[in-house]
Design an enzyme around this catalytic site. Structure first.
Site, PDB file in Angstrom:
ATOM      1  N   GLU A 285       0.888  -1.169   0.000  1.00  0.00           N
ATOM      2  CA  GLU A 285       0.000   0.000   0.000  1.00  0.00           C
ATOM      3  C   GLU A 285       0.922   1.214   0.000  1.00  0.00           C
ATOM      4  OE1 GLU A 285      -1.995   3.138   0.587  1.00  0.00           O
ATOM      5  OE2 GLU A 285      -3.269   1.392   0.316  1.00  0.00           O
ATOM      6  N   CYS A 319      -2.329   8.822   2.988  1.00  0.00           N
ATOM      7  CA  CYS A 319      -2.234   8.513   1.556  1.00  0.00           C
ATOM      8  C   CYS A 319      -3.569   8.793   0.873  1.00  0.00           C
ATOM      9  CB  CYS A 319      -1.780   7.077   1.337  1.00  0.00           C
ATOM     10  SG  CYS A 319      -2.557   5.898   2.420  1.00  0.00           S
TER      11      CYS A 319
END
Length: 514
Positions: A285, A319
């Site tokens: 990720e 993010c």
């Protein structure tokens, strides 16, 4: 089994809750500055070299000094994890899940302590810290239940005279490299997903937030996790990280962090080293450059609020944060004016003060990077809010808005990971979606519109792993909005989703002739 329901967020307008959080802060202040060992096979090992964790809002305050793993100790941990795997993989899935349920109960009882630790160690404001802890509890509860669903495998067909089964078995030793921005939730989620599926773990938490990870290992031990199942080995990426990624006994790597490190891990993991008899699996990720699209049939107040909340919550260090907004030219001036107003109203400072909406960025390197991007932004667009920083006591950057930016500008393309949002205009909804898709990333996005055709068009054409309509683009909830992105945002391993645990296992078919 009680059905899964996500952990509620705390309402700090209630005095009792506010006092409970302040008590949590007192508890944490009572153990600031301690020394912490590595944990390998349940054994506490102190080393000379330490990672010193400091409060990003107050550089002088030491949260703790955490022993640093060397290559030799990493090898020791690998041997322990490899050996422990032989017994842990045979433990019933129900028993492994029970460790998660018990751990969730322990964290729930100590919820405000963990949140207060996040406020101190990661610089998270109260609400952000509370959400991080709630998400950690959610991962424990959700993955425990998912394992119980998967423990008997999945049905396959059999023919007369034969009986077929399809079961999942664990992979082996996993290296979990967790981030500082969700120092509890993602660290805990990636660790227990590997643990509950029968794997053993080498946990290398982020160097800036290792104390919360240590405290979590203590919780797992209290919950009944056997020694050697999760081994706590903070250390440098260059010395320990690379060594473990390359190791012939590493079966999979679960990584959350930057694109630069993620692609490097992916490349290294592809190499088959001497003695290695499998292809390593990588769950990654990575970054995002997330866009909120506002069309000319939107609720403009909702649009402005969504941009500001998504851009500046936890100082943009997610993010999933909104770092760019694409606004239809018909409503551009109105939305920009309102975003400017709302941003200038935000308070930022020490996150232990409940009144501050935003806190610091994580460290000096982050501060320097964000400030350099603000300078770039000033050249590329019109600074309408923020633009200042102060790193004298902590790493504080004012929430910053740069308007009138070209879609190809650097502040529209590169991940800044700080409280900076760039605004650009589009002539049509088609153009807005094209701009939204013009980055290397594909993590989150949002569309603010009351036009049903535009919602359906975005559902099909806006290429992100998590797309939200008429709300902010951060805050995915475990089990509700499985989280992970496309392109350079990672392997789209949907954390908190129904197929995440399978990434930590392999399918085995058995067929018996009757």
């Amino acid at each position: 089994m009680i059905p899964y329901k996500h952990e509620p967020f705390t309402d700090f307008s209630i005095e009792e809750n506010k006092q409970a959080f302040l008590e949590g802060l007192k508890t944490v202040e009572g153990y600031l500055g301690q020394d912490y060992p590595l944990i390998i096979g349940g054994e506490r090992i102190m080393t000379e070299e330490k990672l010193v964790s400091t409060n990003p809002a107050n550089k002088a305050e030491v949260i703790g000094s955490v022993s640093k793993a060397s290559r030799e100790l990493a090898e020791k941990a690998m041997n322990v994890a490899d050996e422990t795997f032989n017994t842990w993989k045979k433990v019933k899935p129900e028993q492994r899940a029970d460790v998660l349920f018990k751990a969730a109960a322990i964290v729930r009882r100590r919820k405000h302590e963990f949140s207060a630790l996040l406020t101190k160690e990661a610089g998270k404001p109260w609400n952000e810290a509370d959400a991080d802890t709630a998400e950690a509890i959610d991962f424990l509860e959700y993955y425990g239940r998912q394992m119980l669903k998967l423990k008997d495998g999945l049905p396959v067909e059999s023919r007369p005279g034969e009986f077929n089964r399809f079961n999942y078995i664990p992979l082996g030793v996993g290296v979990v490299i967790s981030p500082w921005n969700f120092a509890f939730a993602i660290m805990a989620g990636t660790t227990v997903a590997a643990l509950v599926t029968g794997n053993t773990v080498l946990l290398k938490p982020a160097s800036t937030t290792p104390v919360v990870a240590y405290k979590f290992i203590e919780v797992l031990e209290e919950a009944g996790m056997p020694a050697g199942v999760v081994n706590f080995i903070p250390g440098s990426g260059a010395e320990v990280g690379d060594y473990l990624v390359d190791h012939s006994r590493t079966r999979f790597i679960s990584f959350t962090g930057s694109r630069e490190v993620g692609t490097r891990i992916y490349e290294r993991a592809a190499v088959v080293n001497e003695g290695q008899i499998w292809l390593k699996r990588v769950i990654a990720e990575m970054g995002g450059k997330d866009t909120i699209v506002v069309d000319n049939e939107a609720d403009l107040e909702l649009a402005a609020q969504s941009i500001v909340k998504s851009a500046f919550g936890f100082s943009g260090q997610k993010c999933s944060a909104c770092s760019r907004a694409v606004i239809h030219e018909d409503v551009y001036d109105q939305v920009v004016a309102r975003v400017e107003e709302l941003t200038k109203e935000l308070t930022y400072g020490d996150p232990t003060d409940q009144n501050n909406f935003a806190g610091p960025v994580i460290d000096q390197a982050s501060y320097d990077k964000v400030m350099s991007y603000i300078e770039i932004g000033k050249e590329e667009g019109r600074l309408i809010a923020g633009g200042t920083g102060d790193d004298s006591t902590g790493y504080f950057v004012a929430p910053t808005v740069i308007a009138d930016v070209d879609p190809k500008a650097r502040v529209m393309q590169e991940e800044i990971f700080g409280p900076v949002v760039a605004l650009t205009k589009a002539k049509s909804f088609d153009e807005a979606i094209a701009i939204a898709n013009n980055t290397d990333y594909g993590l989150t996005g949002a569309v603010i519109t009351n036009n049903r055709d535009h919602i359906e068009q975005a559902r099909e054409d806006f290429h992100v792993g998590n797309l939200y309509f008429n709300r902010n683009c951060t805050g995915a909830i475990v089990g509700y909005q499985p989280f992970g992105g496309f392109n350079m945002s990672g392997t789209d391993s949907k954390a908190g989703g129904p197929d995440y645990l399978q990434l930590h296992m392999q399918g085995k078919t058995t067929s018996e002739m009757l």
